[in-house]
Design a protein around this motif. Structure first.
Motif, PDB file in Angstrom:
ATOM      1  N   GLU A  47      57.922 -21.647  39.300  1.00 11.22           N
ATOM      2  CA  GLU A  47      57.021 -22.105  39.587  1.00 11.22           C
ATOM      3  C   GLU A  47      56.365 -19.936  38.615  1.00 11.22           C
ATOM      4  OE1 GLU A  47      54.719 -23.157  43.100  1.00 11.22           O
ATOM      5  OE2 GLU A  47      55.424 -21.184  43.279  1.00 11.22           O
ATOM      6  N   GLU A  50      56.984 -21.770  34.900  1.00  8.70           N
ATOM      7  CA  GLU A  50      56.235 -23.246  34.480  1.00  8.70           C
ATOM      8  C   GLU A  50      55.044 -22.153  33.865  1.00  8.70           C
ATOM      9  OE1 GLU A  50      54.248 -27.319  36.126  1.00  8.70           O
ATOM     10  OE2 GLU A  50      56.093 -25.738  37.136  1.00  8.70           O
ATOM     11  N   VAL A  51      54.451 -20.766  35.155  1.00  9.29           N
ATOM     12  CA  VAL A  51      53.264 -20.462  34.447  1.00  9.29           C
ATOM     13  C   VAL A  51      53.403 -19.615  33.005  1.00  9.29           C
ATOM     14  CG1 VAL A  51      51.540 -18.488  35.540  1.00  9.29           C
ATOM     15  CG2 VAL A  51      51.827 -20.415  36.731  1.00  9.29           C
ATOM     16  N   LEU A  54      52.879 -21.796  30.355  1.00 12.88           N
ATOM     17  CA  LEU A  54      51.752 -22.517  29.519  1.00 12.88           C
ATOM     18  C   LEU A  54      51.207 -21.011  28.962  1.00 12.88           C
ATOM     19  CD1 LEU A  54      50.302 -24.636  29.865  1.00 12.88           C
ATOM     20  CD2 LEU A  54      49.339 -23.624  32.569  1.00 12.88           C
ATOM     21  N   TYR A  55      51.267 -19.478  30.210  1.00 11.10           N
ATOM     22  CA  TYR A  55      50.671 -18.771  29.084  1.00 11.10           C
ATOM     23  C   TYR A  55      51.239 -18.603  27.614  1.00 11.10           C
ATOM     24  CZ  TYR A  55      48.352 -13.594  28.777  1.00 11.10           C
ATOM     25  OH  TYR A  55      48.201 -12.872  28.449  1.00 11.10           O
ATOM     26  N   HIS A  62      44.510 -21.086  30.850  1.00  8.92           N
ATOM     27  CA  HIS A  62      45.624 -23.019  30.806  1.00  8.92           C
ATOM     28  C   HIS A  62      45.991 -21.626  32.567  1.00  8.92           C
ATOM     29  CE1 HIS A  62      43.667 -24.291  27.801  1.00  8.92           C
ATOM     30  NE2 HIS A  62      44.137 -25.368  28.598  1.00  8.92           N
ATOM     31  N   ALA A  63      46.793 -20.624  32.225  1.00 10.03           N
ATOM     32  CA  ALA A  63      47.501 -20.274  33.141  1.00 10.03           C
ATOM     33  C   ALA A  63      47.595 -19.475  34.469  1.00 10.03           C
ATOM     34  CB  ALA A  63      49.162 -19.122  32.720  1.00 10.03           C
ATOM     35  N   LEU A  65      44.692 -21.242  35.781  1.00 16.38           N
ATOM     36  CA  LEU A  65      44.592 -22.758  36.329  1.00 16.38           C
ATOM     37  C   LEU A  65      45.515 -22.944  37.116  1.00 16.38           C
ATOM     38  CD1 LEU A  65      41.628 -23.773  34.318  1.00 16.38           C
ATOM     39  CD2 LEU A  65      41.168 -22.953  36.570  1.00 16.38           C
ATOM     40  N   LYS A  66      46.827 -22.639  36.380  1.00 13.34           N
ATOM     41  CA  LYS A  66      48.598 -23.618  36.857  1.00 13.34           C
ATOM     42  C   LYS A  66      48.942 -22.439  38.240  1.00 13.34           C
ATOM     43  CE  LYS A  66      51.078 -26.635  36.857  1.00 13.34           C
ATOM     44  NZ  LYS A  66      51.527 -28.165  36.996  1.00 13.34           N
ATOM     45  N   GLU A  69      46.837 -24.124  41.172  1.00 15.39           N
ATOM     46  CA  GLU A  69      47.386 -25.384  41.262  1.00 15.39           C
ATOM     47  C   GLU A  69      48.446 -25.315  42.432  1.00 15.39           C
ATOM     48  OE1 GLU A  69      49.197 -29.048  39.175  1.00 15.39           O
ATOM     49  OE2 GLU A  69      46.996 -27.834  38.100  1.00 15.39           O
ATOM     50  N   LEU A  70      49.272 -24.575  41.712  1.00 14.99           N
ATOM     51  CA  LEU A  70      50.929 -24.251  42.496  1.00 14.99           C
ATOM     52  C   LEU A  70      51.186 -23.730  43.359  1.00 14.99           C
ATOM     53  CD1 LEU A  70      52.885 -23.600  39.224  1.00 14.99           C
ATOM     54  CD2 LEU A  70      52.917 -25.716  40.338  1.00 14.99           C
TER      55      LEU A  70
END
Length: 345
Positions: A47, A50-51, A54-55, A62-63, A65-66, A69-70
């Protein structure tokens, strides 16, 4: 309850009063962490990647929010784990920079009644301190001697006598030879070793002599800090000497109790240096439990290695001390006399 931000100076005092929680991923924690900290991850390894990706690609919004979500579906699990593990509801929290992950964990636990002390700057602030601490100027006193003279035993006795001692092999979980890891826990990472060393050094007076055992730059897989090792090379050096009989007896007491298969594997790791014949002789002696014989065989190799190592130290700062056949009390007396000769009172 409210969150309180604390400095590193505050941390040294508060850590004695409550648990320390590391909110980073399990991989970051395994690599290095504040000693005695407990890992309670907000994002796991995958995770976090992934974050982070995205960052970099789409920016912080976006990071964030993700990330929620995770981790959102696990909020209640994190709270339950904390309530079960820390019933007093009073903890210190940190993440990498003291930012989002520790902030989220703090928010989650505040909602179930925790009092939170969050470290400003996070683990990065702590790590900056430990990096510098292990590279500061020290007054080292290096205790050397060939394999089997009982250096570790003497260091323990010195510590019990009130001397300042740093047990490098104890921190590294390694005795510093091919046999060094047998029966010991896994070694820390280089970074974690520096944390452990810094934690010890900050409790000592850098203006007074600090005893350390002579080591090469590497203790197993651990590498000593550059400046610390450089100071070891140029510090006063006490070369302990004992009879071969005493040395063999000491090694036998320490190693003969270890598993036979692991002793044999350690000998095999030395085969290139020992040669085929001596290696086979040593293995046969281990199999036959003829411990003095295989130990005497290996001392031929270790003694040559030590003689080469001894040349690194400045002769004018080296004191040779024969402690053969002396009681532990008399050995300590001679060591303390040597310290006073080398460093004064």
């Amino acid at each position: 309850m409210a969150e309180t931000m604390i400095s590193l100076d505050d941390f040294w005092t508060l850590r004695k009063q409550m648990p320390i929680i590391d909110a980073r991923s399990e991989g970051e924690f395994a690599q290095s962490h504040i000693p005695e900290a407990i890992n309670l991850s907000i994002l796991n390894n995958q995770e976090r990647i992934e974050v982070g990706t995205l960052y970099k690609q789409k920016g912080p919004e976006h990071a964030v929010l993700k990330g929620f979500e995770l981790v959102g579906p696990r909020f209640h699990q994190i709270q339950k784990e904390a309530l079960s593990g820390f019933p007093e509801k009073k903890i210190i929290v940190y993440c990498w920079r003291g930012g989002m992950r520790s902030q989220i964990l703090s928010w989650l636990l505040e909602m179930v009644g925790f009092e939170i002390f969050r470290l400003k700057g996070g683990y990065k602030t702590y790590r900056n301190f430990t990096f510098e601490e292990v590279r500061k100027d020290l007054r080292l006193l290096v205790l050397g001697g060939k394999t089997g003279v009982g250096k570790t035993q003497l260091l323990k006795a010195l510590a019990q006598n009130g001397e300042q001692v740093v047990d490098l092999e104890g921190m590294a979980n390694h005795r510093g030879s091919s046999f060094g890891s047998i029966g010991l826990p896994p070694q820390p990472s280089v970074e974690q070793f520096e944390n452990l060393l810094a934690e010890k050094l900050r409790t000592l007076d850098a203006n007074q002599p600090i005893w350390v055992e002579n080591e090469s730059r590497k203790i197993g897989r651990v590498i000593l800090p550059d400046r610390f090792f450089e100071q070891m090379i140029h510090s006063p050096f006490i070369d302990i000497q004992k009879s071969e009989t005493e040395r063999i007896q000491h090694i036998q007491e320490e190693y003969a109790i270890l598993p036979k298969a692991e002793l044999i594997q350690a000998v095999k790791r030395l085969q290139k240096r020992l040669g085929g014949l001596r290696t086979q002789e040593a293995i046969a002696d281990i199999e036959a439990k003829n411990h003095p014989s295989w130990i005497r065989n290996l001392l031929l190799y270790y003694d040559k290695t030590y003689d080469f190592d001894l040349e690194r130290h400045e002769e004018g700062k080296t004191k040779h001390l024969d402690l053969s056949h002396l009681s532990l009390e008399d050995q300590l007396h001679q060591l303390l006399q040597a310290k006073h000769q080398l460093y004064g009172n």
